[in-house]
Motif scaffolding. Structure first.
Motif, mmCIF file in Angstrom:
data_model
loop_
_atom_site.group_PDB
_atom_site.id
_atom_site.type_symbol
_atom_site.label_atom_id
_atom_site.label_comp_id
_atom_site.label_asym_id
_atom_site.label_seq_id
_atom_site.Cartn_x
_atom_site.Cartn_y
_atom_site.Cartn_z
ATOM 1 N N VAL A 16 1.520 1.947 12.253
ATOM 2 C CA VAL A 16 1.396 1.348 10.923
ATOM 3 C C VAL A 16 -0.077 1.202 10.548
ATOM 4 O O VAL A 16 -0.476 1.496 9.408
ATOM 5 C CB VAL A 16 2.107 -0.019 10.889
ATOM 6 C CG1 VAL A 16 1.821 -0.761 9.586
ATOM 7 C CG2 VAL A 16 3.614 0.161 11.070
ATOM 8 N N ILE A 17 -0.883 0.772 11.492
ATOM 9 C CA ILE A 17 -2.314 0.621 11.230
ATOM 10 C C ILE A 17 -2.949 1.959 10.868
ATOM 11 O O ILE A 17 -3.749 2.060 9.930
ATOM 12 C CB ILE A 17 -3.008 -0.011 12.447
ATOM 13 C CG1 ILE A 17 -2.537 -1.464 12.624
ATOM 14 C CG2 ILE A 17 -4.533 0.054 12.317
ATOM 15 C CD1 ILE A 17 -3.007 -2.113 13.901
ATOM 16 N N ARG A 18 -2.555 3.015 11.584
ATOM 17 C CA ARG A 18 -3.105 4.347 11.279
ATOM 18 C C ARG A 18 -2.639 4.832 9.907
ATOM 19 O O ARG A 18 -3.411 5.404 9.142
ATOM 20 C CB ARG A 18 -2.681 5.354 12.355
ATOM 21 C CG ARG A 18 -3.407 5.195 13.681
ATOM 22 C CD ARG A 18 -3.213 6.429 14.555
ATOM 23 N NE ARG A 18 -1.804 6.691 14.829
ATOM 24 C CZ ARG A 18 -1.149 6.177 15.871
ATOM 25 N NH1 ARG A 18 -1.788 5.382 16.720
ATOM 26 N NH2 ARG A 18 0.123 6.450 16.072
ATOM 27 N N ASP A 19 -1.377 4.595 9.586
ATOM 28 C CA ASP A 19 -0.814 5.126 8.347
ATOM 29 C C ASP A 19 -1.345 4.422 7.103
ATOM 30 O O ASP A 19 -1.473 5.049 6.041
ATOM 31 C CB ASP A 19 0.706 5.025 8.361
ATOM 32 C CG ASP A 19 1.348 6.009 9.329
ATOM 33 O OD1 ASP A 19 0.639 6.915 9.802
ATOM 34 O OD2 ASP A 19 2.555 5.856 9.604
ATOM 35 N N TYR A 20 -1.640 3.130 7.220
ATOM 36 C CA TYR A 20 -1.953 2.350 6.022
ATOM 37 C C TYR A 20 -3.332 1.711 6.060
ATOM 38 O O TYR A 20 -3.618 0.803 5.292
ATOM 39 C CB TYR A 20 -0.859 1.304 5.779
ATOM 40 C CG TYR A 20 0.490 1.960 5.687
ATOM 41 C CD1 TYR A 20 0.816 2.745 4.585
ATOM 42 C CD2 TYR A 20 1.406 1.860 6.729
ATOM 43 C CE1 TYR A 20 2.036 3.396 4.514
ATOM 44 C CE2 TYR A 20 2.626 2.513 6.663
ATOM 45 C CZ TYR A 20 2.934 3.282 5.554
ATOM 46 O OH TYR A 20 4.136 3.933 5.486
ATOM 47 N N GLY A 21 -4.190 2.196 6.940
ATOM 48 C CA GLY A 21 -5.591 1.786 6.886
ATOM 49 C C GLY A 21 -5.882 0.415 7.429
ATOM 50 O O GLY A 21 -6.894 -0.199 7.063
ATOM 51 N N GLY A 22 -5.029 -0.097 8.320
ATOM 52 C CA GLY A 22 -5.307 -1.398 8.923
ATOM 53 C C GLY A 22 -4.079 -2.283 8.915
ATOM 54 O O GLY A 22 -3.059 -1.962 8.289
ATOM 55 N N ILE A 27 0.845 -1.199 0.000
ATOM 56 C CA ILE A 27 0.000 0.000 0.000
ATOM 57 C C ILE A 27 0.877 1.245 0.000
ATOM 58 O O ILE A 27 0.615 2.211 -0.736
ATOM 59 C CB ILE A 27 -0.937 -0.011 1.225
ATOM 60 C CG1 ILE A 27 -1.906 -1.189 1.143
ATOM 61 C CG2 ILE A 27 -1.720 1.305 1.323
ATOM 62 C CD1 ILE A 27 -2.713 -1.405 2.406
ATOM 63 N N LYS A 28 1.942 1.234 0.806
ATOM 64 C CA LYS A 28 2.866 2.364 0.819
ATOM 65 C C LYS A 28 3.520 2.547 -0.544
ATOM 66 O O LYS A 28 3.627 3.673 -1.056
ATOM 67 C CB LYS A 28 3.939 2.150 1.886
ATOM 68 C CG LYS A 28 4.949 3.288 1.992
ATOM 69 C CD LYS A 28 5.869 3.087 3.173
ATOM 70 C CE LYS A 28 6.807 4.273 3.366
ATOM 71 N NZ LYS A 28 7.632 4.159 4.582
ATOM 72 N N ALA A 29 3.941 1.443 -1.154
ATOM 73 C CA ALA A 29 4.568 1.526 -2.471
ATOM 74 C C ALA A 29 3.596 2.098 -3.500
ATOM 75 O O ALA A 29 3.969 2.940 -4.319
ATOM 76 C CB ALA A 29 5.050 0.142 -2.903
ATOM 77 N N LEU A 30 2.346 1.656 -3.464
ATOM 78 C CA LEU A 30 1.350 2.169 -4.408
ATOM 79 C C LEU A 30 1.197 3.682 -4.276
ATOM 80 O O LEU A 30 1.135 4.401 -5.279
ATOM 81 C CB LEU A 30 0.001 1.487 -4.165
ATOM 82 C CG LEU A 30 -0.115 0.027 -4.605
ATOM 83 C CD1 LEU A 30 -1.402 -0.581 -4.060
ATOM 84 C CD2 LEU A 30 -0.077 -0.101 -6.120
ATOM 85 N N GLY A 31 1.116 4.168 -3.041
ATOM 86 C CA GLY A 31 0.981 5.601 -2.831
ATOM 87 C C GLY A 31 2.150 6.375 -3.385
ATOM 88 O O GLY A 31 1.981 7.426 -4.020
ATOM 89 N N LEU A 32 3.373 5.865 -3.197
ATOM 90 C CA LEU A 32 4.563 6.540 -3.714
ATOM 91 C C LEU A 32 4.619 6.509 -5.243
ATOM 92 O O LEU A 32 5.229 7.376 -5.868
ATOM 93 C CB LEU A 32 5.813 5.895 -3.131
ATOM 94 C CG LEU A 32 6.027 6.123 -1.632
ATOM 95 C CD1 LEU A 32 7.111 5.199 -1.104
ATOM 96 C CD2 LEU A 32 6.383 7.580 -1.346
ATOM 97 N N LEU A 33 3.959 5.529 -5.833
ATOM 98 C CA LEU A 33 3.926 5.413 -7.289
ATOM 99 C C LEU A 33 2.855 6.296 -7.916
ATOM 100 O O LEU A 33 2.711 6.318 -9.142
ATOM 101 C CB LEU A 33 3.701 3.954 -7.693
ATOM 102 C CG LEU A 33 4.832 2.979 -7.359
ATOM 103 C CD1 LEU A 33 4.424 1.554 -7.689
ATOM 104 C CD2 LEU A 33 6.115 3.357 -8.095
ATOM 105 N N GLY A 34 2.097 7.002 -7.084
ATOM 106 C CA GLY A 34 1.076 7.889 -7.608
ATOM 107 C C GLY A 34 -0.277 7.250 -7.796
ATOM 108 O O GLY A 34 -1.175 7.830 -8.417
#
Length: 418
Positions: free
Chosen positions: A101-107, A63-70
């Protein structure tokens, strides 16, 4: 006398990168390579980027990688916590992650529908990158370049070729020859519904094991709607036909399980039920050769027991693009070094996930009948499964989050030179 100006660092020209296969690995790689400043062409043999399955879970690292990829990750899925139970409801495993981590990435992870991920990835691709109905029939390379021979007779030349073309990868066969698919002799039935039985609790992924069957259910979100996905998995010889009525087969397998699993299956439209055999290949010792590499299922096809196949594929694409930033892709040695730097830290992580998934499938579904009582007693009365899954999985997730932070720092530094 004025000082001699410092020489301006030479900046490599954009390289040409060809990617085969528009799944999560291929689309993530296309986005990351594009951000790295290279020209990228993504070849997909079908008329559109389309998923082979219907249900999906994603852990925080992808999920973090997806966000950084736009990619738009807002409201992509439902936040969940993963729990393993026995048929009587006793908890065997809880997979905890830090609250931050749960707060940052939705679970701890999110439950979603696979087509939604494909739509978000495809929407993020720059115009002109994706080329559909393009079947690659042959790949060749030398120290100067690699060439893709397409079914329509055209030849596409590239500096780097990335095979994201799945478990039956042409790219993998081209550089490493034929390696056998490893059947797990397991069959999975999965579906989803937006009806909500009163016994279903949001925010959970509950995996329950009988002596021979796994039954599971998970919260999902799709296009603003709340629902649930479910699956049942059992031993099934690879050469034995699958029942034609998938919904009825899933219903029969779920009979011994507590609600809400039977109710969720009953509420599911039979058109929303799919089935597929579980297969993989033994992990490759080397992914890359020359100017060609493989990622995702082409490199490490993984059983759903890892719940990480699409996630690892997404991470592969992200990390590979970062490793190509600031590199002169016309230089054969530079390309080989970059591809090796990419795969070296990825192989232990992906191999661990795929091999653990293989082992869990064997333990839960292929143990001889006399040993099942012993197995279940160990899992119910000792912390063994908690240590393997409940502690091992969070450790790998946190490590990948740290690896992404390191990669972003290096990527930012490389891009600042361009």
């Amino acid at each position: 006398m004025s000082p001699t100006p410092s020489p301006t660092p030479s900046v490599p020209a954009p390289g040409r990168v060809a990617i085969i296969g528009a799944g999560p690995a291929g689309m993530a790689a296309a986005l990351s390579v594009h951000q790295a400043g290279h020209q990228v062409t993504l070849f997909e043999r079908n008329s559109q980027a389309r998923p082979a399955g219907n249900i999906l879970n994603l852990w925080p690292a992808p999920i973090k990688a997806l966000g950084l990829l736009g990619v738009d990750i807002d409201d992509l899925g439902a936040p969940c916590e993963s729990i393993f139970r026995n048929l009587k409801g006793k908890q065997r495993v809880r997979v905890p992650l830090p609250e931050q981590v749960i707060r940052d990435y939705g679970g701890g992870f999110i439950g979603l529908l696979r087509p939604d991920l494909y739509e978000r990835l495809a929407a993020a691709l720059p115009e002109g990158v994706l080329h559909t109905e393009c079947r690659v029939e042959r790949i060749e390379q030398d120290t100067r370049s690699a060439r893709l021979h397409l079914a329509d007779g055209t030849v596409h030349e590239a500096d780097v070729v990335i095979g994201a073309d799945g478990i039956n990868s042409l790219t993998r066969r081209t550089i490493w020859g034929e390696t056998p698919i490893r059947p797990h002799n397991l069959q999975l039935y999965g579906g989803y519904t937006f009806e909500e039985p009163p016994t279903a609790t949001r925010g959970l992924c509950v995996l329950t094991h009988s002596r021979t069957v796994q039954g599971a259910w998970t919260s999902i979100r799709s296009k603003g709607r709340d629902g649930f996905q479910w699956w049942v998995l059992h031993a099934h010889p690879i050469d034995t036909p699958v029942p034609t009525d998938l919904h009825a087969a899933a219903t029969r397998l779920a009979v011994p399980f507590p609600d809400p699993l039977p109710s969720l299956i009953a509420a599911t439209d039979p058109q929303h039920v799919q089935s597929w055999p579980i297969r993989d290949r033994k992990p490759l010792k080397q992914w890359s050769r020359g100017r060609i590499t493989v990622i995702g299922d082409a490199a490490h096809p993984t059983s759903p027991y890892a719940a990480y196949g699409a996630g690892m594929a997404t991470e592969d694409g992200y990390f590979l693009g970062r490793r190509l930033a600031g590199r002169d892709l016309t230089d054969h040695t530079t390309v080989a070094e970059a591809l090796q730097a990419f795969e070296t830290p990825r192989k232990p992580h992906t191999s661990r996930q795929s091999q653990t998934a293989w082992a869990l499938g064997k333990v839960f579904h292929h143990a001889p009948a006399p040993l099942r009582l012993v197995r279940d007693a160990i899992f119910d009365r000792t912390p063994l499964l908690q240590k393997v899954v409940g502690e091992g999985t969070p450790g790998e997730i946190l490590k990948q989050l740290d690896e992404i932070d390191i990669a972003e720092q290096a990527f930012t530094a490389a891009r600042s030179q361009i």
